[in-house]
Scaffold this motif. Structure first.
Motif, PDB file in Angstrom:
ATOM      1  N   ILE A  53      53.626  32.455  55.577  1.00 53.53           N
ATOM      2  CA  ILE A  53      52.913  30.938  55.821  1.00 53.53           C
ATOM      3  C   ILE A  53      53.714  30.733  57.232  1.00 53.53           C
ATOM      4  CG2 ILE A  53      52.837  28.537  55.584  1.00 53.53           C
ATOM      5  CD1 ILE A  53      52.983  29.405  52.515  1.00 53.53           C
ATOM      6  N   ASN A  54      52.781  30.680  58.270  1.00 50.11           N
ATOM      7  CA  ASN A  54      53.080  30.372  59.630  1.00 50.11           C
ATOM      8  C   ASN A  54      52.811  28.652  59.583  1.00 50.11           C
ATOM      9  OD1 ASN A  54      53.119  29.304  62.254  1.00 50.11           O
ATOM     10  ND2 ASN A  54      52.267  31.291  62.907  1.00 50.11           N
ATOM     11  N   PHE A  55      54.037  28.014  59.747  1.00 50.76           N
ATOM     12  CA  PHE A  55      53.907  26.628  59.724  1.00 50.76           C
ATOM     13  C   PHE A  55      53.124  25.616  60.771  1.00 50.76           C
ATOM     14  CE2 PHE A  55      57.193  27.237  56.489  1.00 50.76           C
ATOM     15  CZ  PHE A  55      56.803  26.447  55.432  1.00 50.76           C
ATOM     16  N   GLU A  56      53.017  26.537  61.912  1.00 51.01           N
ATOM     17  CA  GLU A  56      52.362  25.826  62.942  1.00 51.01           C
ATOM     18  C   GLU A  56      50.678  25.733  62.641  1.00 51.01           C
ATOM     19  OE1 GLU A  56      53.120  28.368  66.345  1.00 51.01           O
ATOM     20  OE2 GLU A  56      55.081  27.711  66.597  1.00 51.01           O
ATOM     21  N   GLU A  57      50.459  26.611  61.705  1.00 52.04           N
ATOM     22  CA  GLU A  57      48.827  26.781  61.257  1.00 52.04           C
ATOM     23  C   GLU A  57      48.548  25.655  60.065  1.00 52.04           C
ATOM     24  OE1 GLU A  57      48.396  30.637  59.884  1.00 52.04           O
ATOM     25  OE2 GLU A  57      48.365  31.533  62.248  1.00 52.04           O
ATOM     26  N   LEU A  58      49.444  24.958  59.559  1.00 47.57           N
ATOM     27  CA  LEU A  58      49.566  24.169  58.709  1.00 47.57           C
ATOM     28  C   LEU A  58      49.137  22.663  59.031  1.00 47.57           C
ATOM     29  CD1 LEU A  58      50.963  26.335  56.580  1.00 47.57           C
ATOM     30  CD2 LEU A  58      51.688  24.273  55.682  1.00 47.57           C
ATOM     31  N   PRO A  59      48.127  21.955  58.400  1.00 50.67           N
ATOM     32  CA  PRO A  59      48.196  20.422  58.781  1.00 50.67           C
ATOM     33  C   PRO A  59      49.391  19.946  58.597  1.00 50.67           C
ATOM     34  CG  PRO A  59      46.284  21.044  56.928  1.00 50.67           C
ATOM     35  CD  PRO A  59      47.148  22.301  57.360  1.00 50.67           C
ATOM     36  N   GLU A  60      49.929  18.871  59.202  1.00 47.53           N
ATOM     37  CA  GLU A  60      51.074  18.266  59.212  1.00 47.53           C
ATOM     38  C   GLU A  60      51.310  17.561  57.871  1.00 47.53           C
ATOM     39  OE1 GLU A  60      53.645  15.021  61.667  1.00 47.53           O
ATOM     40  OE2 GLU A  60      52.340  16.293  62.614  1.00 47.53           O
ATOM     41  N   LEU A  61      52.270  17.734  56.887  1.00 43.82           N
ATOM     42  CA  LEU A  61      52.432  17.270  55.928  1.00 43.82           C
ATOM     43  C   LEU A  61      53.841  17.156  55.350  1.00 43.82           C
ATOM     44  CD1 LEU A  61      51.276  16.022  53.092  1.00 43.82           C
ATOM     45  CD2 LEU A  61      50.892  18.314  52.348  1.00 43.82           C
ATOM     46  N   ALA A  62      54.598  16.339  55.117  1.00 43.58           N
ATOM     47  CA  ALA A  62      56.015  16.176  54.895  1.00 43.58           C
ATOM     48  C   ALA A  62      56.014  16.533  53.565  1.00 43.58           C
ATOM     49  CB  ALA A  62      56.528  14.821  55.084  1.00 43.58           C
ATOM     50  N   PRO A  63      57.216  17.433  53.272  1.00 45.12           N
ATOM     51  CA  PRO A  63      58.380  17.761  54.124  1.00 45.12           C
ATOM     52  C   PRO A  63      58.298  19.066  54.830  1.00 45.12           C
ATOM     53  CG  PRO A  63      58.974  18.249  51.610  1.00 45.12           C
ATOM     54  CD  PRO A  63      57.283  17.573  51.966  1.00 45.12           C
ATOM     55  N   PHE A  64      56.977  19.556  54.886  1.00 47.66           N
ATOM     56  CA  PHE A  64      56.913  20.936  55.310  1.00 47.66           C
ATOM     57  C   PHE A  64      57.407  20.938  56.858  1.00 47.66           C
ATOM     58  CE2 PHE A  64      53.600  21.366  52.126  1.00 47.66           C
ATOM     59  CZ  PHE A  64      54.257  22.258  51.312  1.00 47.66           C
ATOM     60  N   PRO A  65      58.185  22.124  57.491  1.00 45.55           N
ATOM     61  CA  PRO A  65      58.347  21.990  58.876  1.00 45.55           C
ATOM     62  C   PRO A  65      57.182  22.194  59.620  1.00 45.55           C
ATOM     63  CG  PRO A  65      59.085  24.148  57.622  1.00 45.55           C
ATOM     64  CD  PRO A  65      58.404  23.149  56.757  1.00 45.55           C
ATOM     65  N   LYS A  66      57.173  21.771  60.951  1.00 47.07           N
ATOM     66  CA  LYS A  66      56.267  22.060  61.788  1.00 47.07           C
ATOM     67  C   LYS A  66      56.172  23.363  62.465  1.00 47.07           C
ATOM     68  CE  LYS A  66      56.081  17.125  62.551  1.00 47.07           C
ATOM     69  NZ  LYS A  66      56.883  15.969  63.189  1.00 47.07           N
ATOM     70  N   LYS A  67      57.344  24.178  62.360  1.00 47.92           N
ATOM     71  CA  LYS A  67      57.050  25.505  63.068  1.00 47.92           C
ATOM     72  C   LYS A  67      57.995  26.323  62.049  1.00 47.92           C
ATOM     73  CE  LYS A  67      61.087  24.974  66.036  1.00 47.92           C
ATOM     74  NZ  LYS A  67      61.682  25.523  66.969  1.00 47.92           N
ATOM     75  N   GLY A  68      57.703  27.539  62.235  1.00 49.90           N
ATOM     76  CA  GLY A  68      58.462  28.644  61.704  1.00 49.90           C
ATOM     77  C   GLY A  68      57.691  29.418  60.737  1.00 49.90           C
ATOM     78  N   ILE A  69      57.914  30.411  60.087  1.00 50.94           N
ATOM     79  CA  ILE A  69      57.485  31.317  59.353  1.00 50.94           C
ATOM     80  C   ILE A  69      58.290  31.504  58.034  1.00 50.94           C
ATOM     81  CG2 ILE A  69      56.689  33.632  58.778  1.00 50.94           C
ATOM     82  CD1 ILE A  69      55.648  33.961  61.570  1.00 50.94           C
ATOM     83  N   LEU A  70      57.469  31.294  56.899  1.00 43.28           N
ATOM     84  CA  LEU A  70      58.154  31.537  55.212  1.00 43.28           C
ATOM     85  C   LEU A  70      57.416  32.845  54.903  1.00 43.28           C
ATOM     86  CD1 LEU A  70      60.002  30.556  53.307  1.00 43.28           C
ATOM     87  CD2 LEU A  70      58.232  29.182  52.594  1.00 43.28           C
ATOM     88  N   GLN A  71      58.175  33.854  54.521  1.00 43.36           N
ATOM     89  CA  GLN A  71      57.650  35.066  53.716  1.00 43.36           C
ATOM     90  C   GLN A  71      58.162  35.031  52.513  1.00 43.36           C
ATOM     91  OE1 GLN A  71      59.515  37.332  56.875  1.00 43.36           O
ATOM     92  NE2 GLN A  71      57.450  37.681  57.613  1.00 43.36           N
ATOM     93  N   PHE A  72      57.255  35.880  51.728  1.00 43.08           N
ATOM     94  CA  PHE A  72      57.631  36.105  50.262  1.00 43.08           C
ATOM     95  C   PHE A  72      57.415  37.527  49.965  1.00 43.08           C
ATOM     96  CE2 PHE A  72      56.393  31.867  50.553  1.00 43.08           C
ATOM     97  CZ  PHE A  72      57.286  31.054  49.696  1.00 43.08           C
ATOM     98  N   PHE A  73      58.477  38.449  49.564  1.00 40.28           N
ATOM     99  CA  PHE A  73      58.557  39.884  49.612  1.00 40.28           C
ATOM    100  C   PHE A  73      58.685  40.156  48.095  1.00 40.28           C
ATOM    101  CE2 PHE A  73      59.475  39.577  53.879  1.00 40.28           C
ATOM    102  CZ  PHE A  73      58.708  40.536  54.876  1.00 40.28           C
TER     103      PHE A  73
END
Length: 161
Positions: A53-73
């Motif tokens: 998940i690239n947080f720059e691509e998400l609509p703004e919604l607290a408490p998610f960050p506004k940038k960065g990448i979260l990965q699940f392996f």
């Protein structure tokens, strides 16, 4: 009494096809800066990207960050997808990684993933790479929602016992 009976959530839509290394996706090649070590299981075997998940691509919604990448392996050959029933946060056969800053220059990212073969993922839950798109939506708060108590406090129980 004024009650909030709807909450915001992010709906995930998918579309199969190849993606950029930094894009939000299911499966596919992960975002990894060149100085990063590829995630491996406890035995040294490479894990496969389940979701990114690239947080720059998400609509703004607290408490998610506004940038960065979260990965699940997860392990592509583990029939329980990395889950340890006795210690569910022990990352022996899965990894969760967060990169706070995103490099969008492919020459500075890992591009060689030839160490994977298609026959290694008999237990992998996702068969094709898919791009993730996100929409901000609203949903009613259900009684089994973990936020129900916080939102309704004693009001619901005083009325409905």
């Amino acid at each position: 009494c004024s009650l909030i009976t709807f909450i915001e959530y992010i709906k995930i839509n998918t579309k199969s096809g190849e993606t950029k290394l930094w894009a939000s996706k299911f499966r596919g090649n992960p975002y990894l800066p060149l100085n990063s070590e590829y995630p491996k299981d406890i035995n040294g075997n490479p894990l496969k990207l389940l979701a990114q998940i690239n947080f720059e691509e998400l609509p703004e919604l607290a408490p998610f960050p506004k940038k960065g990448i979260l990965q699940f392996f997860i392990s592509p050959s583990d029939e329980v997808c990395g889950l340890n029933f006795d210690d569910q946060i022990r990352q022996d056969y899965f990894k969760v990684i967060y990169f706070p800053d995103i490099i969008k220059e492919e020459s500075k990212l890992v591009n060689d993933f030839s160490f994977f073969s298609d026959n290694e993922d008999d237990y992998f839950p996702i068969r094709k790479e898919g791009r993730l798109n996100f929409e901000l939506k609203y949903a009613p708060v259900a009684i089994n929602d973990f936020q129900f108590e916080k939102i309704f406090n004693d009001y619901f129980y005083n009325i409905f016992d």
